[in-house]
Structure formats: C-alpha cells, structure tokens
Design an enzyme around this catalytic site. Structure first.
Site, PDB file in Angstrom:
ATOM      1  N   ASP A 220      39.363  62.764 -29.653  1.00  0.00           N
ATOM      2  CA  ASP A 220      39.598  63.598 -28.547  1.00  0.00           C
ATOM      3  C   ASP A 220      40.201  65.005 -28.856  1.00  0.00           C
ATOM      4  O   ASP A 220      40.484  65.280 -29.794  1.00  0.00           O
ATOM      5  CB  ASP A 220      40.071  62.668 -27.428  1.00  0.00           C
ATOM      6  CG  ASP A 220      39.769  63.198 -25.828  1.00  0.00           C
ATOM      7  OD1 ASP A 220      39.784  64.331 -25.475  1.00  0.00           O
ATOM      8  OD2 ASP A 220      39.189  62.396 -25.105  1.00  0.00           O
TER       9      ASP A 220
ATOM     10  N   HIS B  12      38.149  67.188 -30.152  1.00  0.00           N
ATOM     11  CA  HIS B  12      37.734  68.070 -29.280  1.00  0.00           C
ATOM     12  C   HIS B  12      38.299  69.417 -29.288  1.00  0.00           C
ATOM     13  O   HIS B  12      38.258  70.286 -28.405  1.00  0.00           O
ATOM     14  CB  HIS B  12      37.651  67.644 -28.005  1.00  0.00           C
ATOM     15  CG  HIS B  12      36.617  66.085 -27.843  1.00  0.00           C
ATOM     16  ND1 HIS B  12      36.710  65.704 -26.685  1.00  0.00           N
ATOM     17  CD2 HIS B  12      35.939  65.767 -28.681  1.00  0.00           C
ATOM     18  CE1 HIS B  12      35.782  64.510 -26.921  1.00  0.00           C
ATOM     19  NE2 HIS B  12      35.475  64.614 -27.921  1.00  0.00           N
TER      20      HIS B  12
END
Ligand SMILES: *[C@@H]1O[C@H](CO)[C@@H](O)[C@H](O)[C@H]1NC(C)=O
Ligand SMILES: *[C@@H]1O[C@H](CO)[C@@H](O)[C@H](O)[C@H]1NC(C)=O
Ligand SMILES: *[C@@H]1O[C@H](CO)[C@@H](O)[C@H](O)[C@H]1NC(C)=O
Ligand SMILES: *[C@@H]1O[C@H](CO)[C@@H](O)[C@H](O)[C@H]1NC(C)=O
Ligand SMILES: *[C@@H]1O[C@H](CO)[C@@H](O)[C@H](O)[C@H]1NC(C)=O
Ligand SMILES: *[C@@H]1O[C@H](CO)[C@@H](O)[C@H](O)[C@H]1NC(C)=O
Length: 403
Positions: A219, A242
């Site tokens: 993430d 991310h």
C-alpha cells in the site's frame, strides 16, 4: 591548611561529578531479573523491564539482545521519569493468528513518552500473511481491521532508527498526536500484494522527519493524513506499493489542515502512483491542504507519477458527482524525472467547487515507452504555473478553469 585542602578537594569532586556523564541504566530482558530467552514468548519479561526502566530517575536502556523471540504484545506507556531507549537487536515475532493479540488493533504500542529512542538493528515481524488472506476491507466497509505493527501515540522529542518492520498485518507504523519525531534508517518490507500494509502513516502530528528509509509494501509508502504539519520526507526509497501520498483527505467531518509538507530526494520504483494528493468527493465539511512541495524525485516505471486526485473514491464508496471540499493551495512539483508506467503521467484533477490555487510544475521530465498511447497530461479546475515542462506534460488536456 588541612581545612583549605579539604575544601579544594571538595570543589574538585563537585566539578568532576557535574561533568562526568552518568551511564544509563541497562535493563536487559535476558538477565535473571526478567528471564527472557530466545524461543518462548517474552511479553511479560519485556513489560517488566520497561516498567523498571521507565520508573528509573536517570536515563535507561531496555535491551532485547540478538536472537528470535515470540512476542504476543507490547505496550510501552509513559510518561517516564527520564529519557529512555529501547534497543531491539533481535527479531520479535507476532502471533500469526491476529485473534491471539491482546489488542486487536496494535501489536507494539508506544504512548505518552518524551525523549524515547527506539533502535538496535532488530526486526519487528508482524507475520501478517494469514491476516492478509482474510482481509476483505476492499469489499466490506465494516471489516475488522488488523493490528498495526508499531503504533506511536503522543510521542515527543524522539527518534526511531535502525530497525526493520516486516510483514505487518495492517499499517507498519502509525504516528498519531506526535511532535518532533525523526525516523531514520528504517526498513519496512511486505509483499506488493499484501493488503493495507502502508509503510508509515502520519496523522495529527507536527515536526515529523522521515529520512534514509527503504519502504516496499502493498500500500502507500508514506501517507500523510489530516492534522499533519511540518512533515519532511527525504531520501526515502519506495516500491513496490502505492507511492507517497497526502491523504486521503476530506472523508470525515472537521478534519484539521495539512500544512508544510516537503518530500524531496526520494526514489520510487514500480509503484502504482508516484507523489499524489488525494481527497474524497462529497466531503462532509470544508478543510485545507497547503504548502506542499515535492522536489528532486526519481520515478522508475511508476504509474501516475504526478497526481492530484480530488475525485478519490475507491470501490465507489461515495457520491462521485458531489465535489470535494478540500481546498488545495501552494503546491509544487519540481524536478521530477524518470519513467512513467502509464501514458497519463501528469494528472491534476481539482475540485470543481473549490479549484486548486497556486500550483507549480517545474522541470518535469518523464518518459513513457509502453503501448497504451502517447505520453500525456490532464489538468482540470486548476491553472498551474508551468516552467521547463515539455508540451505533452504541461496540461495537454484541460477542463474546468479557462486557460
Ligand atoms: C527535538 O527532539 C530532540 C531530541 O530527540 C531535541 O534535542 C530537540 O531539542 C527537539 N527539538 C525541538 C524543536 O523541540
Ligand atoms: C520537547 O523538547 C522541547 C525542546 O527541548 C521542549 O520545550 C518540550 O517541552 C519537550 N516536550 C515535552 C513533551 O516534554
Ligand atoms: C535496511 O536495508 C538495507 C539494504 O537491504 C541494509 O543495508 C540495512 O542494513 C538495513 N537496515 C536495517 C536497519 O536493517
Ligand atoms: C526535519 O528536517 C527539516 C528539513 O531537513 C529540518 O529543518 C528539521 O530541523 C528536521 N526536524 C527534526 C525534528 O529533525
Ligand atoms: C537533494 O539532494 C541534493 C544532493 O545532496 C541536494 O543538493 C538537494 O538540495 C536536495 N534537494 C532538496 C530539495 O533538499
Ligand atoms: C500561499 O502562498 C502565498 C504566497 O506565498 C501566501 O500569501 C498564502 O498565505 C499561502 N496560502 C496558504 C493557504 O498557505
């Protein structure tokens, strides 16, 4: 004469006593007093060593020597009487089954401590694989959230350095209500496909520095939530994951401003996004994000390298047609170079009710070599200042505000 000598000696003694630095007291969990040893769970031993060290009137060090230990949980609570250091040289392993934790949302927590130093070269292994496989938070709004590896709540004047956080069940590190904390030489690792394993999340904190860190997760690398001020992220390498993110903002009522963020000298490799600001549409109240600067960033095969997205609405959890009420201003993207994994390399999509103000793009040099079309950029509801940016990346398509 004897009297005079005595007082001279006394003065000398006092001088020495005041200049000699007292050695900090060492509280080693493997000593007979605490009885920890590699292998079994050391929850009790560590808690006792912490309590003694924290109550010590002079500086102290809690030591976990090298070796692999099981740890069901740790809750390091202050305030302590003096500066305190925790040296983890070994590997601490969380239970694989999240339901075995005392606190479902935290594995190792630090709370209300001033002058803490966490170091030692050791590893906090959250053993998260089983939890990731059960995580349904991308479908289920009321999903159970898993334990965060390291939680820092109300920590001040402190440093976290030379430690590794591995395979957390949820975020690796969460920084909340902290002031003046530096994270350096920190490694954070989880597989790219692990769910919700953000590297470091910061919220409601001031003067937080993250430097010389290596973060690869499933993430966000670093995410900066509302109420964050004076945050510096430098020399951080991200990927997989991310990317570096401000937000998401504007989801909740009465969010505090985000102000004074510097992200510089970072490298992102194979991340889904580069540097971005994301806000939810249909914000329940107005808020602001300003004085945010991204500079000297290298992108290597990064999707959406430069991104402001005020329509952030994963899994369609929101009313997308109602604009965001987060006002974004005084933002710069400067000297951003490398390769994009998507043709749309610069996307600045601002709120149609509160356009972005004072956005600057300078020295953006990105390439795209894939087959999904030519390199391009899109801007809406924003009129950025653009310097030394090739045409394709300089708001090639626009909407909203007239040019
Ligand atoms: C920040 O914390 C350090 C100790 O870690 C301390 O030396 C320094 O004075 C603090 N700075 C501020 C501005 O409080
Ligand atoms: C942190 O350090 C600063 C500067 O030394 C000091 O003014 C402040 O009181 C400290 N914070 C706490 C909570 O002790
Ligand atoms: C972090 O990873 C780098 C590269 O793998 C390594 O050189 C460094 O020693 C690690 N740092 C810690 C604190 O484990
Ligand atoms: C954080 O970094 C900034 C910029 O490098 C620096 O000015 C500031 O003093 C640092 N703060 C701390 C707490 O180390
Ligand atoms: C990035 O690092 C270089 C080399 O150390 C330095 O000259 C530059 O000022 C840094 N960038 C920022 C924005 O601090
Ligand atoms: C944005 O920058 C301008 C010019 O430097 C300044 O006057 C203004 O107060 C800043 N706005 C915010 C919200 O920080």
């Amino acid at each position: 004469m004897a009297h005079k000598l005595n007082s001279m000696a006394m003065i000398l003694f006092l001088l020495l006593a005041s200049t000699a630095k007292a050695e900090p007291g060492v509280f080693d969990v493997t000593t007979a007093t605490y009885g920890a040893k590699p292998g079994p769970d050391i929850t009790q031993a560590l808690a006792k060593a912490w309590n003694d060290a924290c109550a010590s009137p002079s500086a102290s060090i809690v030591v976990v020597p090298s070796g692999t230990y099981k740890l069901r949980e740790a809750s390091f609570k202050g305030p302590c009487k003096a500066p305190i250091e925790i040296q983890v040289q070994g590997i601490l392993q969380a239970p694989t089954d999240g339901s075995k934790l005392t606190k479902k949302d935290t594995w190792v927590g630090f709370e209300h401590i001033n002058m803490l130093s966490l170091s030692g070269g050791g590893t906090f292994d959250g053993q998260g694989a089983l939890s990731w496989s059960k995580n349904d938070c991308n479908k289920n709004k009321n999903c159970k959230s898993n334990a965060i590896n390291l939680r820092f709540n109300f920590i001040t004047n402190s440093t976290v350095q030379d430690i590794t956080s591995l395979n957390s069940k949820n975020f690796h590190m969460n920084v909340f209500g902290c002031k003046n904390v530096t994270f350096q030489h920190v490694n954070i690792t989880a597989p790219g496909e692990s769910v919700n394993t953000d590297g470091i999340h910061i919220g409601r904190s001031t003067a937080i520095n993250i430097t010389d860190a290596n973060i690869g997760t499933g993430d966000d690398c670093v995410s900066i939530g509302h109420g964050s001020k004076e945050i510096t992220v430098t020399k951080v390498t991200c990927g997989p994951g991310h990317g570096i993110s401000i937000g998401s903002l504007g989801k909740y009522l009465n969010e505090e401003p985000v102000v004074g963020i510097r992200v510089n000298n970072c490298t992102l490799r194979n991340t889904q996004n580069g540097v971005r600001i994301k806000t939810w549409p249909a914000s329940p109240s107005a808020s602001t994000a300003s004085d945010i600067h991204f500079e000297d960033i290298i992108m290597i095969n990064v999707g959406n390298p430069v991104l402001i997205d005020q329509n952030y609405c994963p899994w369609n959890q929101c009313k997308k047609n109602v604009p965001s009420r987060v006002k974004i201003s005084n933002v710069s993207f400067m000297n951003i170079k490398g390769s994009s994994a998507t043709p749309l390399a610069v996307k600045i999509v601002c709120s149609s009710c509160i356009p972005c103000e004072n956005v600057e793009l300078a020295d953006i040099d990105l390439t795209y070599s894939g087959k999904k079309g030519p390199l391009t950029s899109r801007c809406s509801n924003v009129k950025p200042t653009i310097t030394r940016v090739t045409k394709a990346l300089a708001c090639a398509t626009t909407a909203g505000l007239k040019k």
